[in-house]
Design a protein around this motif. Structure first.
Motif, PDB file in Angstrom:
ATOM      1  N   ASP A 153       0.768  -1.449  -0.149  1.00  0.00           N
ATOM      2  CA  ASP A 153      -0.028  -0.014  -0.120  1.00  0.00           C
ATOM      3  C   ASP A 153       0.660   1.134   0.115  1.00  0.00           C
ATOM      4  O   ASP A 153       2.003   1.242   0.507  1.00  0.00           O
ATOM      5  N   MET A 154       0.311   2.480  -0.664  1.00  0.00           N
ATOM      6  CA  MET A 154       1.312   3.588  -0.688  1.00  0.00           C
ATOM      7  C   MET A 154      -0.006   4.862  -0.062  1.00  0.00           C
ATOM      8  O   MET A 154      -0.974   4.819  -0.326  1.00  0.00           O
ATOM      9  N   ILE A 155       0.831   5.609   0.903  1.00  0.00           N
ATOM     10  CA  ILE A 155       0.166   6.511   1.607  1.00  0.00           C
ATOM     11  C   ILE A 155       0.572   7.789   0.906  1.00  0.00           C
ATOM     12  O   ILE A 155       1.716   7.888   0.836  1.00  0.00           O
ATOM     13  N   ALA A 156      -0.118   8.652   0.246  1.00  0.00           N
ATOM     14  CA  ALA A 156       0.250   9.778  -0.572  1.00  0.00           C
ATOM     15  C   ALA A 156      -0.192  11.109   0.504  1.00  0.00           C
ATOM     16  O   ALA A 156      -1.233  11.310   0.731  1.00  0.00           O
ATOM     17  N   GLU A 157       1.008  11.735   0.968  1.00  0.00           N
ATOM     18  CA  GLU A 157       0.909  12.973   1.854  1.00  0.00           C
ATOM     19  C   GLU A 157       0.403  14.044   0.589  1.00  0.00           C
ATOM     20  O   GLU A 157       1.098  14.202  -0.342  1.00  0.00           O
ATOM     21  N   ILE A 158      -0.576  14.775   1.225  1.00  0.00           N
ATOM     22  CA  ILE A 158      -1.342  15.890   0.157  1.00  0.00           C
ATOM     23  C   ILE A 158      -1.160  17.235   1.123  1.00  0.00           C
ATOM     24  O   ILE A 158      -1.562  18.160   0.337  1.00  0.00           O
ATOM     25  N   SER A 159      -0.804  17.172   2.224  1.00  0.00           N
ATOM     26  CA  SER A 159      -0.844  18.482   2.883  1.00  0.00           C
ATOM     27  C   SER A 159      -0.364  18.063   4.321  1.00  0.00           C
ATOM     28  O   SER A 159      -1.084  17.577   5.186  1.00  0.00           O
ATOM     29  N   GLY A 160       0.806  18.626   4.603  1.00  0.00           N
ATOM     30  CA  GLY A 160       1.286  18.041   5.963  1.00  0.00           C
ATOM     31  C   GLY A 160       2.765  18.720   5.956  1.00  0.00           C
ATOM     32  O   GLY A 160       3.073  19.621   5.647  1.00  0.00           O
ATOM     33  N   TYR A 161       3.410  17.928   7.114  1.00  0.00           N
ATOM     34  CA  TYR A 161       4.834  18.037   7.210  1.00  0.00           C
ATOM     35  C   TYR A 161       5.741  18.569   6.015  1.00  0.00           C
ATOM     36  O   TYR A 161       6.768  19.200   5.877  1.00  0.00           O
ATOM     37  N   HIS A 162       5.589  17.383   5.115  1.00  0.00           N
ATOM     38  CA  HIS A 162       6.521  17.465   4.083  1.00  0.00           C
ATOM     39  C   HIS A 162       6.068  17.916   2.610  1.00  0.00           C
ATOM     40  O   HIS A 162       6.702  18.310   1.738  1.00  0.00           O
ATOM     41  N   GLU A 189      -2.553  11.229   3.257  1.00  0.00           N
ATOM     42  CA  GLU A 189      -2.151  11.711   4.503  1.00  0.00           C
ATOM     43  C   GLU A 189      -2.209  13.134   4.535  1.00  0.00           C
ATOM     44  O   GLU A 189      -2.105  13.904   3.542  1.00  0.00           O
ATOM     45  N   ILE A 190      -2.856  13.626   5.617  1.00  0.00           N
ATOM     46  CA  ILE A 190      -3.233  15.090   5.943  1.00  0.00           C
ATOM     47  C   ILE A 190      -2.585  15.602   7.463  1.00  0.00           C
ATOM     48  O   ILE A 190      -2.510  14.517   8.156  1.00  0.00           O
ATOM     49  N   MET A 191      -1.977  16.842   7.561  1.00  0.00           N
ATOM     50  CA  MET A 191      -1.837  17.088   9.051  1.00  0.00           C
ATOM     51  C   MET A 191      -1.977  18.681   9.070  1.00  0.00           C
ATOM     52  O   MET A 191      -1.235  19.250   8.230  1.00  0.00           O
ATOM     53  N   SER A 192      -2.533  19.266   9.973  1.00  0.00           N
ATOM     54  CA  SER A 192      -2.410  20.694  10.333  1.00  0.00           C
ATOM     55  C   SER A 192      -2.391  20.751  11.616  1.00  0.00           C
ATOM     56  O   SER A 192      -2.975  20.168  12.580  1.00  0.00           O
ATOM     57  N   ARG A 193      -1.469  22.007  12.146  1.00  0.00           N
ATOM     58  CA  ARG A 193      -1.354  22.076  13.655  1.00  0.00           C
ATOM     59  C   ARG A 193      -2.631  22.640  14.228  1.00  0.00           C
ATOM     60  O   ARG A 193      -2.916  22.350  15.453  1.00  0.00           O
ATOM     61  N   ASP A 194      -3.190  23.088  13.673  1.00  0.00           N
ATOM     62  CA  ASP A 194      -4.643  23.759  13.676  1.00  0.00           C
ATOM     63  C   ASP A 194      -5.679  22.813  13.713  1.00  0.00           C
ATOM     64  O   ASP A 194      -5.929  21.961  12.633  1.00  0.00           O
ATOM     65  N   GLU A 195      -6.214  22.209  14.887  1.00  0.00           N
ATOM     66  CA  GLU A 195      -7.010  21.087  15.028  1.00  0.00           C
ATOM     67  C   GLU A 195      -8.337  21.397  14.338  1.00  0.00           C
ATOM     68  O   GLU A 195      -8.751  20.138  13.536  1.00  0.00           O
ATOM     69  N   PRO A 213      -9.253   6.441   2.472  1.00  0.00           N
ATOM     70  CA  PRO A 213      -8.782   6.284   3.564  1.00  0.00           C
ATOM     71  C   PRO A 213      -7.877   7.594   3.967  1.00  0.00           C
ATOM     72  O   PRO A 213      -7.259   7.995   3.040  1.00  0.00           O
ATOM     73  N   VAL A 214      -7.853   8.130   5.175  1.00  0.00           N
ATOM     74  CA  VAL A 214      -7.287   9.384   5.590  1.00  0.00           C
ATOM     75  C   VAL A 214      -6.402   8.963   6.639  1.00  0.00           C
ATOM     76  O   VAL A 214      -6.913   8.537   7.939  1.00  0.00           O
ATOM     77  N   VAL A 215      -5.306   9.138   6.569  1.00  0.00           N
ATOM     78  CA  VAL A 215      -4.226   9.062   7.738  1.00  0.00           C
ATOM     79  C   VAL A 215      -3.620  10.315   8.122  1.00  0.00           C
ATOM     80  O   VAL A 215      -3.354  11.317   7.292  1.00  0.00           O
ATOM     81  N   LEU A 216      -3.740  10.533   9.719  1.00  0.00           N
ATOM     82  CA  LEU A 216      -3.072  11.677  10.017  1.00  0.00           C
ATOM     83  C   LEU A 216      -1.621  11.680  10.169  1.00  0.00           C
ATOM     84  O   LEU A 216      -1.063  10.781  10.952  1.00  0.00           O
ATOM     85  N   GLY A 217      -0.778  12.457   9.630  1.00  0.00           N
ATOM     86  CA  GLY A 217       0.607  12.279   9.603  1.00  0.00           C
ATOM     87  C   GLY A 217       1.280  13.087  10.642  1.00  0.00           C
ATOM     88  O   GLY A 217       2.253  14.025  10.518  1.00  0.00           O
ATOM     89  N   GLY A 218       0.911  12.846  11.846  1.00  0.00           N
ATOM     90  CA  GLY A 218       1.346  13.682  13.057  1.00  0.00           C
ATOM     91  C   GLY A 218       0.428  14.583  13.726  1.00  0.00           C
ATOM     92  O   GLY A 218      -0.854  14.733  13.054  1.00  0.00           O
ATOM     93  N   GLY A 219       0.792  15.144  14.689  1.00  0.00           N
ATOM     94  CA  GLY A 219      -0.097  15.932  15.490  1.00  0.00           C
ATOM     95  C   GLY A 219      -0.914  15.323  16.440  1.00  0.00           C
ATOM     96  O   GLY A 219      -1.595  16.230  17.206  1.00  0.00           O
TER      97      GLY A 219
END
Length: 265
Positions: A153-162, A189-195, A213-219
């Motif tokens: 499987d492949m997780i594609a980061e679309i808005s986050g740390y990287h 994968e997404i992640m925002s410091r703003d909850e 499927p959505v993965v939280l990439g941190g936070g």
């Protein structure tokens, strides 16, 4: 992997390594220390009830392209193979050579029987301290098919740390999510410091057809996991599991408490 039939949300711990062979900051003995740390971290994750781990290179200086040094690939393959032998078949294992070495990561995952890889850029471009990161989905998916890694499987980061998607726009994030799935992603994968924004992004993606499927990439942490993971399917967890000492050892008691909170959602 990320579409659970019973609705179970996944906790994936980040296993941070020492610099690998073939990188400027590698020192003799780092590979042995990486293996030792990876095994201890994996044991802690299993003991705490986590669903899997992401073995991630921490070389501090990274290539901006999809390619990387052969020794670096061999080194992380050795680590990943030891983790797989320890963990057994039911524990999910991911592999990521930073920043965007997707085809080498796929190769390691295929050979070491890992379950997934995380991709900084599966489509588009993004900036980094190491140069512009440019996706090459044709190369990636051709190579994936060539080595028979469709089961990775492949997780594609679309808005986050990287991957930096710019100022938030609902239509843009939905387009990125749909496009990522079109070019071969199995989850985004997404992640925002703003909850509030973090949860809004997940809801906007979940409103699309196909239940992406959505993965939280941190936070996430012990204080906010029940709020941040209300709508998401999985979380990649680094500093929280390491006692807020990023790159340190994983604490099984923190993992256990986090997983308990996650399961209560």
């Amino acid at each position: 992997m990320f579409k659970s039939l019973d609705g179970k949300k996944l906790a994936i711990g980040l296993v941070h390594l020492k610099p690998l062979p073939g990188t400027p900051l590698y020192q003799e003995g780092d590979l042995e220390l990486s293996i030792e740390k990876a095994l201890k971290d994996t044991e802690a994750l299993i003991k705490g009830g986590a669903d899997g781990c992401l073995v991630q290179s921490v070389d501090k200086i990274y290539p901006s392209t999809d390619d990387t040094d052969y020794a670096r690939v061999a080194g992380i393959a050795l680590v990943t193979n030891e983790v797989r032998k320890l963990a057994g078949p039911d524990f999910k294992i991911g592999i990521q050579l930073m920043w965007n070495c997707i085809t080498p990561s796929l190769a390691v995952a295929k050979v070491c029987k890992a379950d997934f890889t995380r991709c900084t850029a599966m489509l588009g471009t993004t900036s980094s301290n190491f140069g512009t990161i440019e996706a090459n989905p044709m190369k990636v998916q051709s190579y994936r098919r060539y080595i028979g890694a469709q089961d990775v499987d492949m997780i594609a980061e679309i808005s986050g740390y990287h991957f930096h998607a710019g100022e938030y726009d609902k239509g843009h994030i939905q387009t990125l999510a749909q496009s990522a799935m079109t070019v071969g992603a199995d989850a985004v994968e997404i992640m925002s410091r703003d909850e509030e924004l973090n949860n809004r992004m997940v809801e906007d993606i979940k409103a699309l057809p196909g239940n992406i499927p959505v993965v939280l990439g941190g936070g996430t942490n012990l204080e906010n996991v029940k709020r941040r993971m209300k709508y998401a399917d999985a979380a990649l967890v680094g500093a929280c599991f390491e006692g807020n000492n990023w790159g340190g050892n994983i604490d099984p008691e923190i993992v256990k408490e986090y997983v308990g909170l996650l399961r209560s959602i």
